[in-house]
Design an enzyme around this catalytic site. Structure first.
Site, short mmCIF file in Angstrom:
data_model
loop_
_atom_site.label_atom_id
_atom_site.label_comp_id
_atom_site.label_asym_id
_atom_site.label_seq_id
_atom_site.Cartn_x
_atom_site.Cartn_y
_atom_site.Cartn_z
CE1 TYR A 124 14.42 2.39 -50.11
CE2 TYR A 124 14.66 4.57 -49.14
CZ TYR A 124 13.89 3.61 -49.76
OH TYR A 124 12.57 3.89 -50.03
CD1 TRP A 184 17.27 7.31 -58.34
CD2 TRP A 184 16.41 8.96 -59.58
NE1 TRP A 184 15.92 7.41 -58.04
CE2 TRP A 184 15.37 8.43 -58.79
CE3 TRP A 184 16.09 10.01 -60.45
CZ2 TRP A 184 14.05 8.90 -58.84
CZ3 TRP A 184 14.79 10.49 -60.50
CH2 TRP A 184 13.78 9.94 -59.70
N GLY A 213 12.33 4.89 -60.98
CA GLY A 213 12.59 5.69 -59.78
C GLY A 213 11.31 6.06 -59.05
CG ASP A 243 10.39 2.56 -56.51
OD1 ASP A 243 10.94 3.23 -57.39
OD2 ASP A 243 11.01 1.94 -55.64
CE1 TYR A 278 9.19 4.50 -51.64
CE2 TYR A 278 8.15 2.99 -53.14
CZ TYR A 278 9.28 3.46 -52.53
OH TYR A 278 10.47 2.87 -52.82
CD GLU A 318 12.13 7.16 -48.93
OE1 GLU A 318 11.76 6.70 -47.82
OE2 GLU A 318 12.29 6.44 -49.94
C1 2M8 Z 1 13.07 3.76 -53.73
O1 2M8 Z 1 13.20 2.51 -54.39
C2 2M8 Z 1 13.72 1.30 -53.84
C3 2M8 Z 1 13.92 0.32 -54.98
O2 2M8 Z 1 14.80 0.86 -55.90
C4 2M8 Z 1 12.81 0.64 -52.80
O3 2M8 Z 1 11.69 1.10 -52.56
O4 2M8 Z 1 13.26 -0.33 -52.20
C5 2M8 Z 1 12.71 4.81 -54.80
O5 2M8 Z 1 12.24 5.99 -54.23
C6 2M8 Z 1 13.91 5.08 -55.70
O6 2M8 Z 1 13.66 6.12 -56.60
C7 2M8 Z 1 15.17 5.41 -54.87
O7 2M8 Z 1 16.27 5.52 -55.71
C8 2M8 Z 1 15.41 4.34 -53.80
C9 2M8 Z 1 16.54 4.72 -52.84
O8 2M8 Z 1 16.34 6.01 -52.34
O9 2M8 Z 1 14.23 4.12 -53.02
#
Ligand code: 2M8
Length: 437
Positions: free
Chosen positions: A30, A36, A168, A170, A358, A402
């Site tokens: 990420y 959030w 959030g 997902d 997840y 995570e």
């Molecule tokens: C996860 O989501 C992202 C898309 O937004 C992904 O899987 O690519 C989720 O856990 C989300 O709640 C979180 O904000 C994000 C970044 O930690 O990852």
């Protein structure tokens, strides 16, 4: 106690903090700023580096759109380690978008109101923090105004989400029945997440087809909310999202009162709040399950499954003592088996529960933090203490992952800490748990 881990948590946050004034959730997996996440991260920084805490909020709010919308991802920098990136989302299609900040065209749970209040509670220098809050709070108010104006299609004080990424949570099994009503094309794309994390811990390719298709529908209508509400097959009232909005309304009221003046905004927030709380209780509560559930606006019916989002309402001014009692009983009964850490993200007795994948079962630190504060608010100190102890045990046992396996005894082929490592909100909220006064 926890001295080493506190040091490690700070190292995670400091390493993930970027020169552009924001913090990535986890390296590689990420690489941008998520809405959030930014809120929870700012709470962590507030415990030892107030400058970074403020910067995190400021950087996010700088990316606000002309209509008050705050995007779920802000692509401050370029990176080829994540898909779908700015080229797929194309936020510029919306005439409301912020030309200086490429972003997604979707939102995430509205945590910023209560994040600002929590930061104020945590820091020593209240005066300086209140001064900072006075420079940012109207942007958060304006964001709530956006939600009530553009996302409350049934005019009942509840706001919809049009994409699972807005929730959030997902790939929660909650969405499975909606996916079954859709038949998206099979996209040709290169997943990036599965090059960082084992595929068995992430959503499937077919699930990604659904995610991408929903974005394509929104793009077709240039991210116009009214059009999305008309044409998206995914239109849901989420009990986590709406509980966060109500909690943040409460915090904004408290903060505006502390700042003095602002009578009109306080009055507006109180008006929204009254309707939201009433509708939340009447529309989202499922008597049979003894919990709040999601509501599918397209099918015009509740989605009758219990997950950790079902209890987020305990953290907000939503339930009376009787309903709090019912919720806590359900939480204890469904999720509280002694062989499990609190709190699995999905009903462990359901066929759809998956302890490794997840949002389909694992424990998440941000959800535990919300539930912990909710249980305390409801006066359930024993259960609150258990969820805090379980959270700390998981972080000590596995590190700042995570998400985590809820099973205390994991099978030999599993580790227990899943997804990204050195994950920012796990580190940030650990600091909040251990520094609690
Ligand atoms: C996860 O989501 C992202 C898309 O937004 C992904 O899987 O690519 C989720 O856990 C989300 O709640 C979180 O904000 C994000 C970044 O930690 O990852």
């Amino acid at each position: 106690m926890y001295n080493d881990l506190i040091q490690k948590a700070k190292t995670v946050l400091d390493t993930n903090f970027q020169p552009g004034g924001f913090t990535i959730p986890s390296k590689g997996l990420y690489p941008f700023q998520w809405k959030w996440d930014a809120g929870f991260i700012a709470i962590g920084f507030a415990h030892y580096d107030v400058v970074k805490a403020k910067k995190e909020i400021e950087t996010l709010l700088n990316a606000q759109w002309k209509n008050g919308f705050i995007p779920h991802i802000v692509f401050h920098t370029e990176s080829d380690t994540y898909f779908p990136g700015p080229d797929f989302h194309q936020s510029h299609l919306s005439k409301e978008s912020n030309p200086d900040y490429p972003s997604t065209g979707m939102v995430q749970p509205p945590v910023l109101g209560f994040v600002l209040e929590h930061m104020l509670n945590v820091v020593e220098d209240k005066k300086a923090m209140l001064q900072f809050i006075s420079t940012q709070i109207d942007k958060v108010f304006w964001n709530h105004e956006y939600f009530y104006k553009e996302r409350d299609v049934t005019n009942e004080g509840l706001v919809y989400i049009y994409h699972n990424w807005e929730s959030g949570t997902d790939n929660s099994p909650i969405w499975d029945d909606i996916w079954a009503t859709m038949n998206p094309p099979q996209y040709t794309f290169k997943r990036k997440d599965t090059s960082h994390v084992d595929a068995s811990q992430r959503p499937s390719n077919r699930e990604y087809d659904h995610y991408l298709y929903l974005i394509d529908i929104a793009k077709k209508y240039n991210y116009k909310d009214a059009k999305i509400a008309e044409h998206s097959p995914f239109l849901v009232l989420d009990p986590l999202f709406n509980a966060m909005l109500i909690k943040s309304n409460e915090s904004l009221i408290n903060l505006y009162k502390k700042l003095g003046g602002h009578a009109d905004k306080i009055k507006q927030l109180e008006t929204w709040q009254k309707q939201s709380v009433a509708s939340f209780n009447s529309k989202l509560f499922n008597e049979e399950l003894g919990a709040f559930v999601h509501y599918d606006l397209k099918a015009d019916q509740q989605i009758p499954f219990v997950c950790s989002s079902s209890f987020a309402a305990l953290y907000a001014p939503i339930v009376d003592a009787d309903r709090a009692e019912i919720l806590v009983n359900t939480l204890q009964h469904k999720f509280g088996d002694e062989s499990l850490y609190l709190c699995a993200s999905f009903d462990p007795s359901s066929e759809r529960y998956d302890p490794k994948r997840y949002w389909r079962g694992p424990v998440w630190i941000n959800m535990n933090w919300i539930l912990y504060l909710g249980l305390k608010r409801a006066g359930k100190t024993a259960l609150a203490a258990r969820i805090k102890a379980d959270t700390l045990t998981l972080l000590e046992r596995y590190g700042f992952y995570e998400y985590f396996d809820a099973r205390k005894k994991v099978p030999d082929d599993a580790f227990g800490g899943y997804g990204g490592d050195n994950f920012s909100w796990s580190a940030a909220l650990f600091l909040d748990f251990v520094n609690e006064k």
